[in-house]
Scaffold this motif. Structure first.
Motif, short mmCIF file in Angstrom:
data_model
loop_
_atom_site.label_atom_id
_atom_site.label_comp_id
_atom_site.label_asym_id
_atom_site.label_seq_id
_atom_site.Cartn_x
_atom_site.Cartn_y
_atom_site.Cartn_z
N LYS A 2 -3.70 9.62 -9.10
CA LYS A 2 -5.01 8.99 -8.94
C LYS A 2 -5.20 8.51 -7.50
O LYS A 2 -6.26 8.70 -6.89
CB LYS A 2 -5.14 7.82 -9.91
CG LYS A 2 -6.48 7.10 -9.85
CD LYS A 2 -6.52 5.96 -10.87
CE LYS A 2 -7.83 5.19 -10.76
NZ LYS A 2 -7.88 4.05 -11.72
N LYS A 3 -4.17 7.87 -6.95
CA LYS A 3 -4.27 7.36 -5.58
C LYS A 3 -4.40 8.49 -4.57
O LYS A 3 -5.19 8.43 -3.63
CB LYS A 3 -3.07 6.48 -5.24
CG LYS A 3 -3.14 5.09 -5.85
CD LYS A 3 -2.06 4.18 -5.27
CE LYS A 3 -2.23 2.76 -5.81
NZ LYS A 3 -1.25 1.82 -5.25
N ILE A 4 -3.61 9.54 -4.77
CA ILE A 4 -3.67 10.67 -3.84
C ILE A 4 -5.03 11.34 -3.89
O ILE A 4 -5.59 11.73 -2.86
CB ILE A 4 -2.53 11.67 -4.16
CG1 ILE A 4 -1.19 11.06 -3.75
CG2 ILE A 4 -2.76 13.00 -3.45
CD1 ILE A 4 0.00 11.89 -4.14
N SER A 5 -5.59 11.46 -5.11
CA SER A 5 -6.92 12.03 -5.25
C SER A 5 -7.95 11.20 -4.50
O SER A 5 -8.82 11.74 -3.81
CB SER A 5 -7.30 12.12 -6.73
OG SER A 5 -8.63 12.60 -6.87
N VAL A 12 0.82 -1.20 0.00
CA VAL A 12 0.00 0.00 0.00
C VAL A 12 0.86 1.26 0.00
O VAL A 12 0.64 2.19 -0.78
CB VAL A 12 -0.95 0.02 1.22
CG1 VAL A 12 -1.79 1.29 1.23
CG2 VAL A 12 -1.84 -1.22 1.23
N GLY A 13 1.83 1.27 0.85
CA GLY A 13 2.62 2.48 1.08
C GLY A 13 2.17 3.13 2.38
O GLY A 13 0.99 3.11 2.73
N SER A 14 3.12 3.69 3.10
CA SER A 14 2.78 4.30 4.38
C SER A 14 2.10 5.64 4.18
O SER A 14 2.18 6.26 3.10
CB SER A 14 4.05 4.51 5.21
OG SER A 14 4.90 5.46 4.59
N TRP A 15 1.42 6.13 5.20
CA TRP A 15 0.79 7.45 5.16
C TRP A 15 1.86 8.53 4.94
O TRP A 15 1.65 9.48 4.18
CB TRP A 15 0.02 7.68 6.45
CG TRP A 15 -0.49 9.08 6.62
CD1 TRP A 15 -0.03 10.03 7.49
CD2 TRP A 15 -1.57 9.70 5.90
NE1 TRP A 15 -0.76 11.19 7.36
CE2 TRP A 15 -1.71 11.01 6.39
CE3 TRP A 15 -2.42 9.25 4.88
CZ2 TRP A 15 -2.66 11.90 5.90
CZ3 TRP A 15 -3.37 10.14 4.40
CH2 TRP A 15 -3.49 11.45 4.91
N SER A 16 2.99 8.37 5.61
CA SER A 16 4.05 9.37 5.45
C SER A 16 4.57 9.40 4.02
O SER A 16 4.96 10.46 3.50
CB SER A 16 5.19 9.09 6.43
OG SER A 16 5.76 7.82 6.19
N HIS A 17 4.55 8.25 3.35
CA HIS A 17 4.97 8.19 1.94
C HIS A 17 4.06 9.05 1.07
O HIS A 17 4.54 9.83 0.23
CB HIS A 17 4.94 6.73 1.48
CG HIS A 17 5.00 6.56 -0.01
ND1 HIS A 17 6.14 6.82 -0.74
CD2 HIS A 17 4.05 6.17 -0.90
CE1 HIS A 17 5.89 6.59 -2.03
NE2 HIS A 17 4.63 6.19 -2.15
N TYR A 18 2.74 8.93 1.31
CA TYR A 18 1.79 9.71 0.50
C TYR A 18 1.85 11.20 0.85
O TYR A 18 1.69 12.05 -0.03
CB TYR A 18 0.38 9.17 0.66
CG TYR A 18 0.19 7.85 -0.06
CD1 TYR A 18 0.08 7.81 -1.45
CD2 TYR A 18 0.14 6.65 0.64
CE1 TYR A 18 -0.07 6.60 -2.11
CE2 TYR A 18 -0.01 5.44 -0.02
CZ TYR A 18 -0.12 5.42 -1.40
OH TYR A 18 -0.25 4.23 -2.06
N LYS A 19 2.12 11.51 2.09
CA LYS A 19 2.28 12.92 2.47
C LYS A 19 3.48 13.53 1.77
O LYS A 19 3.45 14.68 1.32
CB LYS A 19 2.45 13.04 3.99
CG LYS A 19 1.14 12.97 4.78
CD LYS A 19 1.35 13.43 6.21
CE LYS A 19 1.71 14.90 6.25
NZ LYS A 19 1.91 15.40 7.63
N GLU A 20 4.53 12.75 1.68
CA GLU A 20 5.73 13.24 1.00
C GLU A 20 5.45 13.46 -0.48
O GLU A 20 5.95 14.44 -1.08
CB GLU A 20 6.87 12.24 1.19
CG GLU A 20 8.20 12.71 0.63
CD GLU A 20 9.32 11.72 0.91
OE1 GLU A 20 10.35 11.80 0.22
OE2 GLU A 20 9.16 10.88 1.82
#
Length: 519
Positions: free
Chosen positions: A167-170, A145-153
């Motif tokens: 798309k995933k971030i949206s 999935v990836g960590s939350w901190s990864h998506y924040k970055e």
């Protein structure tokens, strides 16, 4: 059902609260239509008022795979069932969907039962099993999935994102769990909770018993002990003095029954009396232990439902005091402690903790205490050496005897077997396999001997069995009664030549022995 060691403890993600918390009428705010990950981050507006009912079972029924699957559904935009909430004057209570919301919160906090929120709730009582499950979950989340901190970055550096990342971030930033609402008062909300939670992943009989009787002393005491006085304080409505007394007694009983933490394979004779402290295995053991501690001169255990609700904490404290008295008879350094060695009395031939053996032994001791049978303990000491020899030499047979009985009868069967062996030894009768089978009343139904396997691998059970067998051969025994010494929990230092006969306190005149029994 997955083993306890493979379940993720997310109980610290959403706080608990009594349905009746807060006074006055419902607030004027409108009901919300969904809860998104943004609502669950620190500083969000929803998480401070989001609560689980105080009678909600622990949020520890999902495997790492289930946690990851939910997060995959969330970031990929797949369908996720609605959560069901009820609004009190002060809080938003989760009637259904506690695991789903807790997974999102755990993702945001990177806390799958082993980080800051969990440490705040459980203190230092996070087991190795819980830590291992958390690390397995974190590894799977980061891989799939990836960590939350990864998506924040990624959001902070959004210029170079791929189409798939955008798309995933949206999806992550715009979607949420849809919310359905229960309308009505606290009784309606509680009824809805039980109706909903008997479906899907239903409450088992023990969970439902605990939840429906959550204000009675036995469930309060059991939940306090299992978490060593930490975690959600089911006793928070009591006075601060009463709460401190409950927490102190629970911590001590937790130490007595569940320390040190059980590891496989067994490599020490310092074994926990009550086995693993994993909640799903230990809570039933604790309840039965407490019921044995409080029962009076009667044949059957009292029924939890027959107790009155504990309004002040007095009854819970009384239960804990009686439990401590029973525990101190079995182990410890108090005068009158038997100091029973767990490897002999509570563990089966493969080195696994046996609930029937533990509770059967406790049941026998509790019965003698309830009947004020002081002579039994003197008689027990007289034949202790022979009793323990019989238990060690016939572990495989005893395990088979217990297995031949249906599970609900095994505790009483071991109680009767112990009593029968003791009575036989007091009558100067040699105890062998045939006598044990006769005492068990299973003649013709039991075949003694080891089960021979064909596998060439050495299992944890085999390793544990070999270690215990070898270790007991060189273990210390009491020079007075001949019983094995549990040197980590129950041992006394005594004069070889008594003081009254001018014995000195020099090491040459000191011996290790089991505790002296009270008259």
């Amino acid at each position: 059902m997955a083993g306890k060691s493979n379940l993720v403890n997310l109980d610290a993600m959403i706080k608990r609260e009594d349905f009746a918390a807060g006074d006055g009428e419902n607030g004027s705010f409108e009901t919300i239509n969904n809860i998104s990950v943004r609502d669950l981050v620190s500083g969000g507006f929803t998480i401070p008022i989001l609560r689980k009912p105080d009678f909600q079972r622990e949020t520890n029924h999902w495997t790492p795979e289930q946690v990851v699957s939910l997060l995959e559904c969330y970031v990929n935009g797949d369908l996720i069932p609605s959560v069901i909430l009820w609004k009190s004057p002060t809080y938003l209570f989760v009637i259904d969907g506690g695991h789903r919301l807790s997974v999102l919160k755990a993702w945001v906090e990177d806390d799958y039962g082993d980080a800051h929120l969990s440490h705040k709730m459980f203190g230092n009582e996070i087991s190795s099993e819980q830590k291992r499950a958390a690390e397995r979950t974190r590894t799977l989340v980061n891989e799939r999935v990836g960590s939350w901190s990864h998506y924040k970055e990624l959001i902070d550096n959004s210029d170079d994102l791929t189409k798939e990342q955008r798309k995933k971030i949206s999806t992550i930033t715009t979607r949420g769990f849809q919310v359905q609402w229960v309308q009505g008062d606290t009784d309606k909300a509680e009824t809805s909770f039980f109706n909903i939670n008997m479906k899907g992943t239903p409450l088992d009989d023990l969970e439902e018993l605990l939840l429906r009787n959550r204000k009675k002393p036995i469930p309060i005491a059991a939940r306090a002990i299992i978490r060593a006085g930490k975690g959600h304080k089911y006793w928070s409505s009591f006075s601060s003095e009463m709460s401190r007394e409950i927490e102190a007694a629970a911590l001590e009983l937790h130490r007595v029954l569940f320390a040190p933490e059980l590891k496989r394979p067994v490599k020490t004779l310092d074994l926990p009396l009550g086995g693993s402290k994993g909640v799903r295995t230990a809570i039933q053991v604790l309840i039965d232990f407490l019921l044995m501690a409080v029962k009076e001169q009667q044949k059957s255990l009292p029924n939890i439902t027959k107790f009155q609700d504990d309004e002040t904490g007095t009854e819970t404290v009384n239960v804990l005091k009686k439990a401590s008295r029973l525990a101190s008879r079995i182990t410890g350094n108090d005068k009158g402690s038997l100091g029973l060695h767990p490897a002999i009395y509570y563990y089966g031939p493969s080195g696994r903790h046996s609930t029937p053996m533990f509770l059967g032994t406790v049941s026998l001791i509790a019965e003698k205490l309830a009947n004020n049978d002081k002579h039994f303990f003197k008689k027990f000491t007289d034949v202790r050496s022979l009793l323990e020899k019989a238990l060690i030499n016939n572990k495989d047979l005893i395990a088979m005897i217990l297995q031949k009985n249906i599970s609900k009868n095994r505790v009483q069967k071991y109680h009767e077997l112990l009593q029968g062996i003791i009575d036989s030894l007091l009558s100067k009768v040699d105890v062998d396999e045939l006598l044990i089978i006769k005492i068990s009343k299973l003649e013709g139904k039991v075949i003694a001997g080891d089960f021979k396997k064909s596998s060439q691998n050495i299992s944890d059970e085999d390793k544990s069995k070999v270690f215990i067998n070898v270790a007991l051969k060189s273990a210390l025994t009491c020079p007075i009664c001949g019983g094995y010494l549990d040197t980590e929990k129950s041992v006394s230092y005594d004069h070889v030549t008594p003081v009254r006969e001018s014995g000195v306190g020099d090491s040459s005149n000191v011996q290790l022995r089991n505790m002296r029994l009270s008259p």
